[in-house]
Design an enzyme around this catalytic site. Structure first.
Site, short mmCIF file in Angstrom:
data_model
loop_
_atom_site.label_atom_id
_atom_site.label_comp_id
_atom_site.label_asym_id
_atom_site.label_seq_id
_atom_site.Cartn_x
_atom_site.Cartn_y
_atom_site.Cartn_z
N SER A 61 37.99 37.57 32.70
CA SER A 61 37.60 38.41 33.95
C SER A 61 36.32 39.33 33.11
O SER A 61 35.61 39.55 33.97
CB SER A 61 38.45 39.36 34.25
OG SER A 61 39.25 38.86 35.21
N ASP A 118 35.15 40.93 43.85
CA ASP A 118 36.48 41.36 43.19
C ASP A 118 37.29 41.96 44.36
O ASP A 118 37.06 42.10 45.45
CB ASP A 118 36.10 41.88 42.02
CG ASP A 118 37.37 41.59 40.94
OD1 ASP A 118 38.33 42.01 41.07
OD2 ASP A 118 36.40 40.92 39.97
N HIS A 154 40.28 46.17 39.88
CA HIS A 154 39.81 45.25 38.67
C HIS A 154 38.46 45.17 38.79
O HIS A 154 37.72 45.03 37.85
CB HIS A 154 40.56 43.92 39.19
CG HIS A 154 40.13 42.61 38.34
ND1 HIS A 154 39.19 41.71 38.70
CD2 HIS A 154 40.67 42.21 36.89
CE1 HIS A 154 39.17 40.85 37.67
NE2 HIS A 154 39.91 41.15 36.92
#
Length: 700
Positions: free
Chosen positions: A491, A239, A277
């Protein structure tokens, strides 16, 4: 064979000369490019500081693209040619290149690096390869692992054409099966956070409540009765960055082999102004059970944080999966995709994923999970688009997510706390399973436009709770404090599935990656959503005769059932005592450019258990690179035997075995009785061929 090359060595490429610079060969497909009118890139001959780049006279400097040592400049469209000529004339510039967009997808920019991948016929020897490279001013750099006689070359300063033109010319040589330039494209993380709705981890286990229906969680507590994960099972979360100082990532042996591919170091921490994230995704999968904070799906497993470069060029994708393989990842969680509407994988990208899925984990294969995406669009299909801002998309638009359709990955869609389809969740035949997440309007990111909601806009309120997970410490993340309840999208669904896969491997480490995928699919809960989706009015929430749903795949993951099944599976296959050999010699034509393809059957009447399996095929085709070949077992389980990597070959006579093709291991221990099928798909127009015969050998 002569090592010299002259004009007679250049047969037609199938690409008109006028289009050599605008047709991109990629993964066996041809994509049409258009030159961006307001930007170009340069590669400096020596180091420039940002201040020097801001002071040049040929354009306005935008940013660096470090993957290819490029600097991006914008100009007024009328000044593009003059600005590029001025840049090329500067002694400080090695070369200047156009920036491209994909036709019918102007929001995605394509940058050209200096790498070219060439797959040669297996019988082509080094002297001829060197001669071809020399003729095009190419320098051999390295082999491509997993594809025979395939190499990465660098385009030298002496080359007179750009990489796209060179690869299209190479495609016409009789020695070359395939040639591709390494293009650089922005990645897109799959999420759209919403305001906080709920602060408990309902997606793990719950007993009902407001905006909750029974069974919308993954039943993880019963799985934890068997295992909460072991440190020998390593979950790689790939990520943007990770706040490794978070208390829920602490513990003896918790973090292993961290890697920052963006900064080229080993501290994948977020930048000062970056919202991480990756921190949220990692918390969902593996947050440590430490008496405070939250608990991940697999809290006892180890955590391998890999920070991406932010681009999806061949080199960056190879770096991700090579690091995960080399450092012992068991599961790889990828909550991202290309910031492009249509993105087929290159030869190198496809090979990197296949290698991880078949060679990783000491030959058992890494379990690879990819997010389906959040645009409420097919991962492979077309939609009539209208009403997009600035007409970013208009009319019939083809959608393709190359990562999500790769046959070796587990593609994850999203359901809600009400057991409905999340409004944003992408859909299609390649969805493997779904997992609980939030609900929100669908959208996607474009490099220039930012996050754009897909159209038509949804006017109705979308019910469903958000996902509660780890956040950057303090006020730097999505919410103030160390946690967020506003996370969601595919996600967050993806690390849920990655965590369940890690629990499965903790219960039975001898499973192959394909066996894990099969367990997750076979034990999933068949949630049903009979209603049309609120944006396009389509229905896909029920299941076909094979037990597959366009929206939910084979259903919502059930951690308890999956871990119990893994525990019960016998380790290894029994010795083979005899072989059953059956063939089909009926020659059949393969329909051109038809995703339905052709199926040829072999019936097994004996009641046998598959302890070993071999498939031999004999195919003639004008361009074998058009073909995908699958074996379909009597229980409708399909295994990809051959993807589109055969290029310009015309005859295929080969045998796929468990040893040479580990994906076949997923068929071991099942019943061999019933109807076996060989499925051949011609995925591109013009060239035709035939299946001459095939043979199935089952050891029992």
């Amino acid at each position: 064979m002569s090592d010299r090359i002259n004009s007679s060595d250049f047969p037609t490429t199938g690409v008109p000369a006028s289009n050599l610079g605008v047709v991109l060969q990629r993964g066996g497909e041809e994509l049409v490019l258009e030159k961006a009118t307001d930007r170009f890139t340069i590669r400096p001959a020596n180091d420039f500081t940002p201040q020097q780049l801001s002071q040049v006279s040929w354009g306005i400097w935008q940013r660096s693209i470090p993957q290819a040592q490029l600097e991006l400049f914008k100009v007024a469209p009328a000044q593009l040619d003059a600005a590029m000529a001025q840049a090329r004339a500067a002694e400080t510039v090695a070369f200047a290149s156009h920036v491209y967009t994909l036709k019918n997808n102007p929001g995605t920019f394509v940058y050209l690096g200096d790498q070219i991948t060439i797959q040669f016929l297996e019988e082509i020897a080094a002297p001829r390869i060197n001669a071809i490279a020399s003729a095009y001013s190419l320098i051999q750099d390295k082999p491509v692992l997993g594809i025979p006689n395939t190499f990465v070359f660098l385009v030298s300063k002496q080359a007179t054409d750009n990489p796209i033109k060179i690869t299209n010319q190479l495609q016409g040589l009789k020695e070359v099966l395939a040639a591709e330039p390494n293009i650089i494209i922005n990645s897109e993380t799959h999420y759209k956070p919403r305001d906080p709705l709920y602060i408990q981890q309902w997606y793990l286990n719950h007993s009902g409540g407001e905006d909750l229906v029974l069974g919308s969680h993954i039943s993880v507590e019963k799985a934890w009765d068997i295992t909460r994960g072991v440190r020998s099972v390593v979950v790689a979360v790939v990520d943007d960055s990770f706040d490794l100082n978070h208390p829920d990532f602490q513990g003896s042996g918790k973090v292993v082999a961290p890697r920052d591919l963006k900064q080229n170091d080993f501290l994948p921490l977020p930048d000062a102004r970056e919202t991480s994230h990756g921190t949220a995704c990692a918390g969902v999968a593996i947050a440590e059970e430490n008496g405070s904070g939250i608990v991940g799906v697999a809290p006892g497993c180890a955590f391998m944080p890999i920070r991406t470069t932010g681009y999806l060029d061949d080199e960056s994708v190879e770096q991700i999966f090579n690091w995960a393989i080399d450092k012992g990842a068991s599961v790889i969680s990828c909550s991202w995709g290309a910031s492009a509407v249509y993105f087929p994988l290159s030869l190198r990208q496809r090979a990197a994923i296949t290698r991880a899925a078949t060679k990783g984990r000491k030959g058992k294969g890494c379990v690879i999970c990819f997010a389906a995406g959040n645009a409420n669009r097919p991962i492979n299909g077309s939609v009539i688009e209208q009403s997009w801002p600035d007409k970013i998309l208009q009319g019939k638009t083809e959608w393709l997510s190359g990562f999500a359709v790769h046959p070796d990955v587990i593609t994850v869609a999203a359901s809600t706390s009400l057991n409905k389809k999340a409004a944003y969740s992408n859909w299609g035949d390649s969805i493997a399973v779904c997992a609980p997440s939030n609900n929100a309007p669908p959208g996607m990111s474009f490099p220039e436009k930012g996050y754009v909601y897909t159209q038509p806009a949804i006017a109705a309120y979308l019910n469903g709770l958000g996902v509660f997970t780890t956040d950057q410490l303090g006020a730097a993340g999505y919410d103030k404090g160390n946690f967020t309840s506003s996370f969601g999208g595919t996600s967050s669904a993806t690390p849920v599935v990655a965590g369940v896969a890690a629990l499965v491997l903790s219960a039975n480490p001898d499973l192959t990656a394909q066996q894990v995928k099969r367990i997750l699919q076979e034990t999933a809960d068949k949630i049903v959503d009979p209603n049309p989706d609120p944006q396009l009015g389509l229905k896909g929430g029920t299941y076909n005769g094979n037990g597959h749903s366009q929206w939910f795949g084979y259903g919502k993951v059930n951690a308890a059932k999956a871990v119990q099944a893994a525990k019960q599976m016998r380790e290894g296959a029994s010795p083979v005592s005899q072989q059953l050999r059956v063939n089909n010699t009926n020659s059949v034509g393969i329909p051109d450019n038809d995703r339905q393809g052709i199926k040829s059957a072999i019936a097994i009447n004996e009641d046998i258990v598959v302890k070993d399996i071999q498939v031999s095929v004999n195919v003639s085709h004008d361009f074998l690179g058009d073909l995908e070949i699958y074996l379909i077992a009597p229980n409708n389980q399909s295994v990809l035997l051959q993807n589109r990597t055969l290029g310009r070959r015309t005859n295929l006579q080969t045998t796929y075995s468990v040893r040479s093709h580990p994906a076949l291991k997923q068929l071991l221990s099942m019943s061999g009785q019933g109807r076996w099928q060989l499925w051949l798909i011609d995925a591109a127009p013009q060239d035709i061929g035939r299946l001459n015969s095939w043979e199935l050998v089952i050891g029992n």
